[in-house]
Write an enzyme that holds these catalytic residues in place. Structure first.
Site, short mmCIF file in Angstrom:
data_model
loop_
_atom_site.label_atom_id
_atom_site.label_comp_id
_atom_site.label_asym_id
_atom_site.label_seq_id
_atom_site.Cartn_x
_atom_site.Cartn_y
_atom_site.Cartn_z
N GLU A 107 0.86 -1.19 0.00
CA GLU A 107 0.00 0.00 0.00
C GLU A 107 0.89 1.24 0.00
O GLU A 107 1.81 1.35 0.82
CB GLU A 107 -0.91 -0.01 1.24
CG GLU A 107 -1.84 1.18 1.27
CD GLU A 107 -3.16 0.91 2.00
OE1 GLU A 107 -3.46 -0.25 2.30
OE2 GLU A 107 -3.88 1.90 2.25
N ASN A 150 -3.57 -1.98 7.53
CA ASN A 150 -4.88 -2.40 7.02
C ASN A 150 -4.80 -3.91 6.84
O ASN A 150 -4.29 -4.40 5.83
CB ASN A 150 -5.19 -1.73 5.68
CG ASN A 150 -5.41 -0.23 5.83
OD1 ASN A 150 -5.89 0.24 6.87
ND2 ASN A 150 -5.05 0.53 4.82
N GLU A 233 -10.70 4.59 9.20
CA GLU A 233 -10.90 4.33 7.77
C GLU A 233 -11.52 2.95 7.52
O GLU A 233 -11.03 2.16 6.72
CB GLU A 233 -9.58 4.47 7.02
CG GLU A 233 -8.99 5.86 7.16
CD GLU A 233 -7.78 6.14 6.28
OE1 GLU A 233 -7.02 5.22 6.02
OE2 GLU A 233 -7.63 7.31 5.88
N ASP A 312 -2.67 14.15 7.49
CA ASP A 312 -2.24 12.86 6.96
C ASP A 312 -1.03 13.03 6.04
O ASP A 312 -1.18 12.90 4.83
CB ASP A 312 -3.41 12.23 6.19
CG ASP A 312 -3.08 10.86 5.67
OD1 ASP A 312 -2.08 10.29 6.10
OD2 ASP A 312 -3.84 10.36 4.82
N GLU A 340 3.90 9.17 -0.42
CA GLU A 340 2.52 9.17 -0.89
C GLU A 340 2.09 10.54 -1.43
O GLU A 340 1.58 10.64 -2.54
CB GLU A 340 1.60 8.74 0.26
CG GLU A 340 0.14 8.76 -0.11
CD GLU A 340 -0.77 8.26 1.00
OE1 GLU A 340 -0.26 7.89 2.08
OE2 GLU A 340 -2.00 8.24 0.78
N TRP A 470 -14.08 12.74 3.26
CA TRP A 470 -12.85 12.55 4.04
C TRP A 470 -12.46 13.75 4.90
O TRP A 470 -11.38 13.76 5.50
CB TRP A 470 -11.68 12.20 3.11
CG TRP A 470 -11.91 10.98 2.28
CD1 TRP A 470 -12.40 10.95 1.00
CD2 TRP A 470 -11.69 9.62 2.65
NE1 TRP A 470 -12.48 9.65 0.56
CE2 TRP A 470 -12.06 8.81 1.56
CE3 TRP A 470 -11.22 9.00 3.82
CZ2 TRP A 470 -11.96 7.42 1.59
CZ3 TRP A 470 -11.12 7.62 3.84
CH2 TRP A 470 -11.49 6.84 2.74
O1 GCW Z 1 -3.28 8.42 4.17
C1 GCW Z 1 -3.78 7.21 4.40
C2 GCW Z 1 -3.31 6.38 3.27
C3 GCW Z 1 -3.70 4.95 3.49
C4 GCW Z 1 -3.12 4.49 4.81
C5 GCW Z 1 -3.62 5.42 5.93
C6 GCW Z 1 -3.03 5.09 7.29
C7 GCW Z 1 -2.46 2.30 5.51
O2 GCW Z 1 -3.84 6.89 2.06
O3 GCW Z 1 -3.21 4.21 2.42
O4 GCW Z 1 -3.48 3.17 5.10
O5 GCW Z 1 -3.27 6.73 5.62
O6 GCW Z 1 -2.06 5.74 7.66
O7 GCW Z 1 -3.53 4.22 7.95
#
Ligand code: GCW
Length: 604
Positions: A107, A150, A233, A312, A340, A470
């Site tokens: 991921e 996840n 999430e 985030d 990311e 979100w």
């Molecule tokens: O920003 C989000 C990411 C997810 C990630 C999540 C997290 C692992 O887009 O991909 O999931 O954060 O940190 O749990």
């Protein structure tokens, strides 16, 4: 081209630790220097290097012998003096989180496939994993979580007898390098084993976890513990059962306690089903609201893992106020090495400067540990972009000693990895040191966040996250942009101690780089340099593209100086970065032109 290509010499490690430690007097002859190793009881990861009376050097320590040996090698290679006195890491747990799925995908991974899994099973190259362990140990990392937070159904099997022997084999492989494993577990796992509930206050559930943990430790006695993403999430968690996060975390912590295990509990909790019309809910407030009232309620072996910013991993965020709260709770700072939102290992982005800014406002002592999401994969150069390695290297150095400067660490990595002539070294060093500011210049302006394409998060899309669930809004209209998060607005700034609250509340003292994170401002707002807000956004973006183009010219000068495959890989990515920067510039400038009516000679 070999996958070893990295900052370490391509040969066997100078020394490893066996479990239990048995290397009391182990001579190592490193490039002509005799090192005597001397075991020191209860020294933990601390070490000391000093000249031996009979010539040569002595490294003293317990697990720290390993770090001392690597440091000695590094000093020898770089012609540096050995560090004076006892060297103690600032954090005892220096963790890396892999977001690897058992199907082999990662991921938010930009460097190939998992080093651990393929098609639902453990599958790995033991020699490569050993090299990886060596790579991590050489910069002091001592805990890794090998699976994604996840946790899919398939990954739950990691805590099942089917997979435990293989988990044990991986743990064995990393142990000589002082690295222990965490496993990301699913809070609702008991449901898969015919329990009617996963309620943390249910005695049956507690007994189930006790038995499970007992089984796991039978196979993997040196396991560090579990990592949990709960009520986040879409993941299950204690809220599902009307319980709070202390009740949830303590359930697992108590099961781990007899084995010395720790429970790392992530604080990435917010309403991910928000209605964009709801202007009262402000996502950055969520983590603090959930956790701060629970200070003092967590078991001693629980560590709360908190993302560095309240959103985030955006390009520019203030430090999370939660890091400065909860004095009676153990906390870990969470960073993200995988890029990311910061260029996906296509665009160049060296991030240590960002961590320094966090440490400026969040004193190191307010945390017990550090964690970072790994940027590693099966690619030959480990990190996809060959220069993205610097972030892993810098993370290890920072976790050991957060005060090491960005310049020093970048120099160290460059010399160990490429050992270029002075001119070439200076060019690449400058590219790395300026890369973050340049990236920030062409992406979301002034702390606005979330202007990326939804889903994959690469490239511009100013309205992409505006009408979704979100909690990621900028609320730009024809008059103004941003959300007022001050004490007079959503009240987010009230979560900070006075010094920071006042700094952010006031437009004049709020750093300009965060202005649109904290304030809603009209386009004609006059910035410190006399330009209007919209003019500034426009010109910053144009300037950043010029800087990327200049950076491409700098890289061109390195042709023939870097190994060919390194240059080619960096060059291909740089071409994409130039395109990406132009796309961002055109989309962002056009977006604000259209809304504000700001006239500009460069208007499309
Ligand atoms: O920003 C989000 C990411 C997810 C990630 C999540 C997290 C692992 O887009 O991909 O999931 O954060 O940190 O749990």
């Amino acid at each position: 081209m070999q996958w070893e290509a990295c900052w370490l010499p391509q040969r066997d490690p100078p020394c490893t630790l066996s479990t239990p430690l048995q290397i009391a007097h182990w001579e190592l002859n490193q490039e002509g220097i005799a090192f005597q190793l001397e075991a020191r009881e209860n020294w933990g990861d601390r070490y000391e290097i000093r000249q031996h009376e009979q010539g040569g050097y002595l490294i003293g320590g317990n697990t720290g012998l390993l770090y001392g040996a690597y440091r000695a090698m590094e000093c020898k290679r770089l012609g540096l003096a050995y560090p004076q006195g006892e060297q103690t890491p600032d954090y005892t747990l220096r963790m890396l989180n892999h977001w690897d799925n058992v199907d082999g995908t990662i991921e938010r991974g930009y460097a190939g496939q998992s080093l651990f899994f393929r098609e639902g099973h453990f599958q790995y190259d033991a020699a490569r994993l050993r090299a990886y362990a060596r790579l991590l140990a050489s910069v002091g990392i001592n805990v890794i979580c090998i699976n994604n937070v996840n946790v899919t159904l398939a990954a739950q099997a990691l805590l099942d007898e089917r997979f435990l022997p293989e988990l044990a084999a991986i743990a064995e492989l990393f142990a000589p390098f002082g690295i222990r494993l965490l496993v990301a577990a699913d809070f609702a796992m008991p449901l898969q084993y015919d329990l009617p509930t996963a309620d943390p206050m249910d005695e049956q559930v507690a007994a189930w976890w006790r038995n499970r943990v007992e089984l796991v430790y039978r196979y993997v006695p040196n396991l560090c513990g579990f990592l949990i993403k709960a009520d986040s999430e879409g993941r299950p968690g204690p809220h599902t059962y009307g319980r709070n996060h202390a009740q949830g975390a303590n359930l697992l912590a108590e099961a781990l306690e007899p084995y010395g295990g720790i429970l790392v509990w992530r604080c990435f909790v917010y309403n991910c089903r928000q209605d964009w019309r709801d202007i009262l809910t402000d996502r950055p407030k969520a983590a603090y609201e959930h956790y701060a009232p629970l200070d003092g309620c967590f078991a001693h072996n629980v560590i709360l893992q908190i993302k560095h910013g309240p959103f985030d991993f955006q390009v520019r965020e203030p430090p999370s106020p939660l890091l400065l709260a909860m004095p009676r709770t153990r906390k870990a700072l969470e960073l993200q090495l995988t890029q990311e939102y910061t260029g996906q290992q296509i665009d160049l982005y060296a991030m240590q400067g960002m961590w320094h800014e966090i440490f400026e406002d969040v004193p190191g002592q307010s945390m017990d540990a550090v964690a970072a999401v790994a940027n590693i994969g099966s690619d030959v150069n480990w990190t996809g972009h060959p220069f993205a390695q610097v972030n892993l290297f810098a993370y290890g150095c920072t976790a050991w000693n957060p005060t090491l400067s960005f310049e020093t660490v970048t120099d160290r990595w460059l010399r160990l990895t490429y050992n270029l002539e002075e001119d070439a070294h200076a060019i690449l060093r400058r590219m790395l040191l300026t890369s973050r500011a340049i990236y920030e210049g062409y992406t979301a302006p002034l702390g606005l966040c979330w202007m990326v394409n939804p889903g994959h998060h690469y490239g511009p899309n100013p309205m992409g996250y505006e009408y979704d669930r979100w909690g990621t809004y900028h609320r730009a209209d024809r008059y103004a942009v941003g959300i007022d998060r001050t004490s007079k607005g959503t009240g987010f700034t009230d979560q900070y101690p006075t010094r920071l609250r006042e700094r952010y509340n006031n437009r004049d003292s709020c750093p300009e780089s965060l202005l649109l994170f904290f304030h809603r401002l009209p386009y004609g707002y006059v910035m410190k340099d006399g330009r209007t807000l919209v003019q500034r956004i426009d010109e910053d973006h144009r300037q950043a593209v010029q800087e990327v183009e200049a950076m491409r010219e700098s890289l061109r000068e390195l042709q023939g100086k870097l190994p060919t495959w390194v240059f080619d890989s960096a060059w291909d990515r740089m071409q994409c970065q130039v395109q990406n920067a132009k796309e961002w510039r055109d989309v962002i400038c056009d977006f604000f032109h259209r809304l504000s009516g700001f006239p500009h000679e460069n208007q499309l």
